[in-house]
Scaffold this active site. Structure first.
Site, mmCIF file in Angstrom:
data_model
loop_
_atom_site.group_PDB
_atom_site.id
_atom_site.type_symbol
_atom_site.label_atom_id
_atom_site.label_comp_id
_atom_site.label_asym_id
_atom_site.label_seq_id
_atom_site.Cartn_x
_atom_site.Cartn_y
_atom_site.Cartn_z
ATOM 1 N N ASN A 161 4.839 -5.361 -5.629
ATOM 2 C CA ASN A 161 4.685 -6.713 -5.114
ATOM 3 C C ASN A 161 5.465 -7.679 -5.998
ATOM 4 O OD1 ASN A 161 2.543 -6.047 -6.994
ATOM 5 N ND2 ASN A 161 1.382 -7.836 -6.349
ATOM 6 N N ILE A 162 6.018 -8.696 -5.348
ATOM 7 C CA ILE A 162 6.861 -9.687 -6.018
ATOM 8 C C ILE A 162 6.362 -11.062 -5.592
ATOM 9 C CG2 ILE A 162 9.217 -10.537 -6.324
ATOM 10 C CD1 ILE A 162 10.125 -7.673 -5.349
ATOM 11 N N GLU B 156 4.461 -2.604 -0.234
ATOM 12 C CA GLU B 156 4.766 -1.742 0.899
ATOM 13 C C GLU B 156 6.019 -2.225 1.627
ATOM 14 O OE1 GLU B 156 1.957 -3.258 0.002
ATOM 15 O OE2 GLU B 156 0.214 -2.326 0.921
#
Length: 137
Positions: free
Chosen positions: A42-43, A55
């Protein structure tokens, strides 16, 4: 299929998470039908809306390199600097992205550790999918 290794890859991807706001690190490992693994994390973004889930990062990396056939994804997540204490299921947007590229029998592995994980199908985690044929009804 080696789910244990796929979860191990997701745990490694989780280490790369950029999470200055939530402190909640998520990693994903997407397996193509040919056996290649694409990692994603995740960013986050200060504006929150542009934040991207692990994802989707994995899917977008794979699709941007020409991949279109996928076998499974492993997902792990939890507070930074600790092993995941609970199972971290994908958000609705990520489930919809999976549905764009995968059939209902696509495997979704939700893990805490390499030895503690659950195996589902996409059809189980996203019933009543919305796909291209639904646009023409």
């Amino acid at each position: 299929m080696d789910y244990k290794n796929l979860v191990k890859e997701a745990l490694a991807a989780r280490e790369m998470a950029y999470i200055p706001y939530s402190g909640f690190a998520v990693g994903a490992a997407l397996l193509t039908k040919e056996g290649k693994i694409y990692r994603g994390c995740n960013i986050e973004n200060a504006a929150f809306g542009p934040t991207n889930c692990a994802e989707r990062t994995a899917f977008f990396k794979a699709v941007s390199e020409g991949e279109r056939k996928f076998a499974a994804i492993a997902i792990v997540g939890g507070p930074k600097d600790n092993l995941p204490a609970d199972y971290c299921y994908p958000c609705g947007v990520c489930r919809q992205v999976m549905a764009e590229f995968c059939s209902d029998d696509f495997i979704v592995v939700i893990g805490k550790t390499e030895d503690d994980f659950k195996v589902h199908t996409l059809g189980e985690v996203l019933p009543f999918t919305f796909r291209e044929p639904d646009l023409h009804k």
